[in-house]
Design a protein around this motif. Structure first.
Motif, PDB file in Angstrom:
ATOM      1  N   MET A 128      77.813  75.087 -23.271  1.00  0.00           N
ATOM      2  CA  MET A 128      76.655  75.844 -23.738  1.00  0.00           C
ATOM      3  C   MET A 128      76.994  76.836 -24.849  1.00  0.00           C
ATOM      4  N   MET A 131      77.657  74.904 -28.094  1.00  0.00           N
ATOM      5  CA  MET A 131      76.396  74.315 -28.544  1.00  0.00           C
ATOM      6  C   MET A 131      75.474  75.394 -29.128  1.00  0.00           C
ATOM      7  N   THR A 135      74.135  75.133 -32.879  1.00  0.00           N
ATOM      8  CA  THR A 135      72.682  75.058 -33.073  1.00  0.00           C
ATOM      9  C   THR A 135      72.190  76.211 -33.952  1.00  0.00           C
ATOM     10  N   TRP A 281      68.660  70.915 -26.429  1.00  0.00           N
ATOM     11  CA  TRP A 281      69.724  70.194 -25.750  1.00  0.00           C
ATOM     12  C   TRP A 281      69.753  68.705 -26.099  1.00  0.00           C
ATOM     13  N   ARG A 283      70.163  67.589 -28.789  1.00  0.00           N
ATOM     14  CA  ARG A 283      71.191  67.417 -29.823  1.00  0.00           C
ATOM     15  C   ARG A 283      72.615  67.535 -29.273  1.00  0.00           C
ATOM     16  N   TYR A 284      72.742  67.762 -27.964  1.00  0.00           N
ATOM     17  CA  TYR A 284      74.081  67.966 -27.401  1.00  0.00           C
ATOM     18  C   TYR A 284      75.021  66.776 -27.670  1.00  0.00           C
ATOM     19  N   PHE A 287      76.238  67.146 -31.149  1.00  0.00           N
ATOM     20  CA  PHE A 287      77.211  68.245 -31.210  1.00  0.00           C
ATOM     21  C   PHE A 287      78.576  67.788 -30.703  1.00  0.00           C
ATOM     22  N   LEU A 288      78.597  67.115 -29.538  1.00  0.00           N
ATOM     23  CA  LEU A 288      79.874  66.664 -28.962  1.00  0.00           C
ATOM     24  C   LEU A 288      80.588  65.692 -29.898  1.00  0.00           C
TER      25      LEU A 288
END
Lengths: 333, 333
Positions: A128, A131, A135, A281, A283-284, A287-288
Motif C-alpha cells: 500500500m 502504491m 499513484t 487499486w 492499477r496495482y 504498479f507491481l
C-alpha cells in the motif's frame, strides 16, 4: 486454538492516543468454517491512516469496531484451509493484522505476488505505501520527465519510494525529512535533503528555494503544516500537488490553521488533489509490473524499521507520529 | 489634445489602499503615430484583480507602472485613427482604462462583438468577469449536468453569472452573498442564498448543509477565508474547486491563516485548481457563442453598479472590497 489480538474500547476524539488505549486480548478461535482460512501472521503493518479509523467517524473508511480485533495489512502463512485455493504453507497478504493468527474468508486473502523480494516488502515498497507513492506521482500529479519534485515525509514508507520514482524522471528532487539519518539516506540517492524541524514557513521556504531555485512542478504532500505552506511558496506555474495525508494534523487537539498563502494556488495556477489509494487499486498490477522488478534488482532501495513482537504493535504505531521510522514501520512476529 | 488619467506614485504593500494613493493627472496626448488609434472611453471597468497590480510584485501579471496611466478594461468610440482597420465612430474594447481618452496601437483594440447587448456588457457578463465564471465552471471545475454547485461572492460580477450557468445544469445551486439585496436577487433566480457576514466557519457550514444537505460537487471560490473553510466541510466525494481569486485576502495587513480543514481534500478526494482567465482566452469566442445569445435574449440576467465620472474611478475600485457592487462595478464617462 487460541489467538491474541489488539482492540480499543473507545475512540480518542483528538490528540495522540495513549498507549493504554490498546488492549491485548486472548481468545479461542472458532472452528474453521467452510471457505475460511487460518493464517499465522509473520509481519504486521502499522500505518498513519489507522489513526483515522480510531476517531469513530466514517471518513473514507469505516472506523475500527470497538472491542474487536483491529485491522491492518499483514503477511503470513496458511496453517489451515477450508478454501481449495489455499494450502497449508502458502504465503498470503491480507487485512487481518494487529493479531498473531487471523481467520478469514479465502476471498480476503491474496497470494504473495511472484516477485523475488522478502515477503514484508508487500507491506511497504511493493504494498500500500509504495502504491500510494506511485499513484500520487503518476496518476494524481501527472509527473512528467524532467519535473522538479518536492516530497515531504521523504524518509517515510511512502516518501522514500516517491523520491526514487521522481529521481528516475531526471529533474531535481528535494526531500523534506526530520532526522539526519533520513537525510543521509536521501542524499546518498541523489536527493537534496532539507530539514524542517524548528523552522517557520519563511525559513523553510528559503531553504527549499536554495535547494531548487527553479521551483517545483510536483509536490507530494504527506504532512500539512509548515511543509505545505513553504511548498506553496515554491511552486512553478502549473504545478500539481498530490495529497494523500497530512500526518502533522492527525493528532491535533484543536483545529490548527492552514497555510496563509493558498492564494499561491491562483498565482501559480496550481492544482491540488486529495486521493485515497484504495480507490485506484485496479492499477496495482500495473504498479507491481513496473516497480517490482526494480525493487527485486536492487535499483530501488527501501528501508525498514522493525519492532519485534505482537505486544509492541501499539508502540510501533504511536512511534509513527514521532517520525521514529526510517522507511516502513513493521512488526515482526 | 488633452487627456486625463489616474496614476499611482507608490505601491501600497498591504492593507486597503487609501483614496489618496490615486492621482488624477492631465496631460497632452502626443501626435497620433502611424498605426495608432485614439479612443474616447465611455465605460471603464474596475476589478478586484487590479489590487494585485498595485503591489509592485509581478505575480501572474506585471505591476502597474508608477506615475503612468493605470490600465484596465474599457469600452469607447474611435475619434481618430491611423490604422486602416478602425474608422471614426467604431466602438471598441481595450485595456486603456482609468483615463478618458486612450491612444493605443490598433493591435491593442478589439471591435465590439456583434451581439445585441449594451456596450458595457463586454466589460461584465460578456467580458472578462463573465468569461472567468464560464471558464471556472466548465474548464477548471468540469461541471456536469445535475451537479450541486456552491458559489461564493455570488452577487458579484463573476458569481452572478456563475450561479446562472450552474442553475442551467439542473442541480441545486447555493450562492453566498453579504447583502439582503444580493440575496433577494439570487433567490429570484432559483438560487438558495446564504449570508456569511459575522459567521464563523461552523455556523456557515451548518447553513450550507441546510441549504444543500447532499453537499456540493463544485465550489466556485472567489473569496477565501471563512467561506473556503465552510465549503471544504460540505464537499461531496470527487468535488472540484475552481479558484480564481481570494478577495477576502487582497488587502490583508498580515498573513491570515488558511482553513484548518484542508484534510477534507483527502477525505473527499477533492481537486482544487487555481486559474487565470487570460490563459484561457483562446476559448473566448466559444464563450461568446454560447453565452452571448442567452444574454441578448434576456435568459441570463446581470446587474450593474454604475459610478459616474472619471474622477470617481478610485472610489468605485475601493468599494469593491466593501462588497458595495451588485453585479459588475462600472464607471460611466
Amino acid at each position: 486454538m487460541k489467538y491474541r489480538y489488539f482492540s480499543i474500547g473507545e475512540y480518542p476524539q483528538s490528540g495522540t492516543p495513549e498507549r493504554g488505549l490498546f488492549t491485548l486480548n486472548e481468545a479461542d478461535l472458532p472452528e474453521l468454517d467452510n471457505g475460511q482460512v487460518r493464517v499465522r501472521n509473520t509481519w504486521l503493518s502499522v500505518d498513519p491512516y489507522m489513526r483515522g479509523r480510531m476517531s469513530g467517524v466514517a471518513t473514507y473508511i469505516d472506523p475500527f469496531a470497538l472491542d474487536a480485533p483491529l485491522e491492518g495489512a499483514a503477511v503470513g502463512e496458511v496453517i489451515a484451509s477450508r478454501d481449495e485455493r489455499f494450502q497449508e504453507g502458502d504465503r498470503v497478504v491480507h487485512m487481518g493484522g494487529w493479531r498473531d493468527i487471523a481467520q478469514l474468508p479465502g476471498d480476503a486473502l491474496q497470494p504473495l505476488p511472484d516477485i523475488d523480494v522478502p515477503p514484508q516488502a508487500f507491506l511497504g515498497v511493493l504494498g500500500m505505501p509504495g502504491m500510494t507513492a506511485w499513484t500520487g506521482l503518476n496518476v494524481i500529479a501527472s509527473m512528467n520527465d524532467g519535473d522538479n519534485v518536492l516530497v515531504s515525509a521523504a524518509g517515510g514508507a511512502v516518501g522514500s519510494l516517491a523520491v526514487q520514482l521522481a529521481k528516475a524522471k531526471g529533474g531535481t528532487v528535494v526531500g523534506i525529512a526530520g532526522t539526519q539519518a533520513k537525510r543521509d539516506w536521501l542524499e546518498a540517492r541523489g536527493v537534496v535533503a532539507v530539514d524542517y524541524r524548528d523552522k517557520d514557513a519563511a525559513t523553510l521556504t528559503a531553504d527549499l528555494q536554495a535547494a531548487c531555485p527553479e521551483g517545483f512542478d510536483v509536490y507530494y504532500e504527506n504532512v500539512g503544516g509548515v511543509c505545505l505552506e513553504a511548498a506553496l511558496n515554491t511552486l512553478r506555474v502549473g504545478a500539481r500537488i498530490a495529497v494523500c495525508g497530512m500526518i502533522a494534523h492527525y493528532n491535533d487537539e484543536t483545529p490548527v490553521p492552514g497555510p496563509s498563502n493558498l492564494a499561491m494556488m491562483v498565482i501559480r495556477r496550481a492544482r491540488m488533489q486529495g486521493f485515497i489509494v484504495f480507490e485506484h487499486w485496479e492499477r496495482y498490477p500495473h504498479f507491481l509490473e513496473e516497480v517490482g522488478p526494480l525493487v527485486s534488482a536492487g535499483r530501488i532501495d527501501y528501508e525498514e524499521t522493525i519492532v519485534e513482537g505482537l505486544e509492541n504493535t501499539p508502540d510501533a504505531f504511536l512511534d509513527l507520529f514521532q517520525g521514529a521510522n526510517q522507511g516502513k514501520m513493521l512488526v515482526r512476529l
